[in-house]
Scaffold this motif. Structure first.
Motif, mmCIF file in Angstrom:
data_model
loop_
_atom_site.group_PDB
_atom_site.id
_atom_site.type_symbol
_atom_site.label_atom_id
_atom_site.label_comp_id
_atom_site.label_asym_id
_atom_site.label_seq_id
_atom_site.Cartn_x
_atom_site.Cartn_y
_atom_site.Cartn_z
ATOM 1 N N LEU A 141 25.236 -13.700 -18.829
ATOM 2 C CA LEU A 141 25.419 -14.407 -20.092
ATOM 3 C C LEU A 141 26.879 -14.381 -20.521
ATOM 4 C CD1 LEU A 141 24.138 -15.857 -22.527
ATOM 5 C CD2 LEU A 141 23.814 -13.593 -23.577
ATOM 6 N N ARG A 142 27.364 -15.568 -20.926
ATOM 7 C CA ARG A 142 28.727 -15.689 -21.446
ATOM 8 C C ARG A 142 28.715 -16.683 -22.600
ATOM 9 N NH1 ARG A 142 34.052 -17.604 -17.962
ATOM 10 N NH2 ARG A 142 35.542 -17.556 -19.681
ATOM 11 N N LEU A 143 29.273 -16.283 -23.733
ATOM 12 C CA LEU A 143 29.314 -17.130 -24.916
ATOM 13 C C LEU A 143 30.754 -17.521 -25.219
ATOM 14 C CD1 LEU A 143 26.809 -15.267 -27.284
ATOM 15 C CD2 LEU A 143 26.354 -17.197 -25.749
ATOM 16 N N GLU A 144 30.947 -18.802 -25.601
ATOM 17 C CA GLU A 144 32.264 -19.311 -25.940
ATOM 18 C C GLU A 144 32.192 -20.120 -27.233
ATOM 19 O OE1 GLU A 144 34.153 -21.506 -22.849
ATOM 20 O OE2 GLU A 144 33.618 -20.082 -21.260
ATOM 21 N N THR A 145 33.221 -20.000 -28.051
ATOM 22 C CA THR A 145 33.315 -20.794 -29.270
ATOM 23 C C THR A 145 34.777 -21.105 -29.543
ATOM 24 O OG1 THR A 145 32.719 -20.901 -31.608
ATOM 25 C CG2 THR A 145 33.468 -18.774 -30.777
ATOM 26 N N ALA A 146 35.030 -22.211 -30.245
ATOM 27 C CA ALA A 146 36.410 -22.609 -30.508
ATOM 28 C C ALA A 146 36.483 -23.499 -31.741
ATOM 29 C CB ALA A 146 37.002 -23.336 -29.303
ATOM 30 N N ILE A 147 37.599 -23.422 -32.423
ATOM 31 C CA ILE A 147 37.939 -24.312 -33.528
ATOM 32 C C ILE A 147 39.235 -25.015 -33.146
ATOM 33 C CG2 ILE A 147 38.532 -24.491 -35.970
ATOM 34 C CD1 ILE A 147 37.005 -21.893 -36.426
ATOM 35 N N PHE A 148 39.263 -26.351 -33.280
ATOM 36 C CA PHE A 148 40.469 -27.067 -32.876
ATOM 37 C C PHE A 148 40.838 -28.136 -33.887
ATOM 38 C CE2 PHE A 148 37.103 -29.703 -31.124
ATOM 39 C CZ PHE A 148 37.530 -30.991 -31.415
#
Length: 247
Positions: free
Chosen positions: A207-214
């Protein structure tokens, strides 16, 4: 006068070469019977050279070249040819403050040379003829900066800025899309200033989680616009002065 020199401790070289070919024939039936023929090819090569220039510094250089060609015609018509050459030079440096914190700086220079672009149709008379669009070179200077930090070795927090340039494709510049579109050979590259804050974390191997604000601020953004040509409503790709995207 003294000179400071730094040699590469370890060096690697990666190379690639490719050739692609696409053949397509389109046959229309009544009431619009036609036979269209499309022939595309692309080839190129690239080289990346990198290595450590110190205990904390890694330097990379890359060069890429690509040639694209599109040919098309209907039965009984002359062949229309479109050709582009694209060159790219890039330099990137990664500096490790610690095993958990890195600073990445990069620059690139790109050139898209439109060699040939032809169309078969009416210009100033009622007779169809094969004519050439005006072509030119486009240049772009891009750069980026990013700092990445891991808190425990299983995650990564990043803050980055990048200036990126998108060269419009042949389809966006020249395609009539079966009479629904008006070509725009003068379409300019789209330039974006891109800001991003991201976080990713791994939970074991599964499991790998990614999040971003751009946030992106775009100059000469490419959008589709409706125009009237000869009393007919057509779409055309155009540049707008400014656009903003965020999430």
């Amino acid at each position: 006068m003294g000179y400071l020199t730094r040699s590469l401790k370890t060096v690697y070289i990666n190379t690639k070469a490719f050739y692609d070919k696409f053949v397509n024939d389109l046959n229309g039936i009544k009431p619009f019977a036609f036979n269209s023929h499309y022939r595309d090819k692309g080839y190129g090569f690239g080289t990346e050279i990198g290595g450590d220039i110190g205990d904390r510094d890694t330097l990379k250089f890359a060069f890429n070249y690509k040639f694209d060609e599109h040919k098309e015609h209907d039965d009984g018509e002359p062949v229309q040819t479109y050709q582009d050459k694209t060159y790219s030079f890039a330099l990137e440096n990664t500096y490790k403050f610690t095993d958990f914190t890195r600073l990445i700086l990069g620059v690139s220079y790109d050139t898209r040379d439109a060699i040939k672009a032809q169309e078969y149709g009416k210009i100033t008379s009622a007779t169809n003829t094969l004519y050439d669009f005006e072509v030119a070179k486009r240049h772009a200077f891009n750069y980026q900066a990013a700092i990445k930090h891991s808190f425990d070795g299983n995650d990564e927090f990043s803050v980055s800025f990048a200036k990126k340039t998108y060269f419009p494709s042949m389809k966006e510049r020249y395609s009539k899309r079966f009479g629904r579109n008006e070509p725009n050979p003068y379409l300019k590259p789209e330039v974006a200033n891109h800001y991003e804050v991201g976080y990713q974390r791994s939970f074991g191997e599964a499991l790998r989680l990614e999040t971003a604000i751009f946030y992106s601020k775009v100059k000469d953004a490419i959008v589709e616009h409706n125009i009237i040509v000869g009393g007919k409503k057509l779409a055309q790709a155009i540049n707008v002065d400014k656009a903003e995207y965020k999430l």
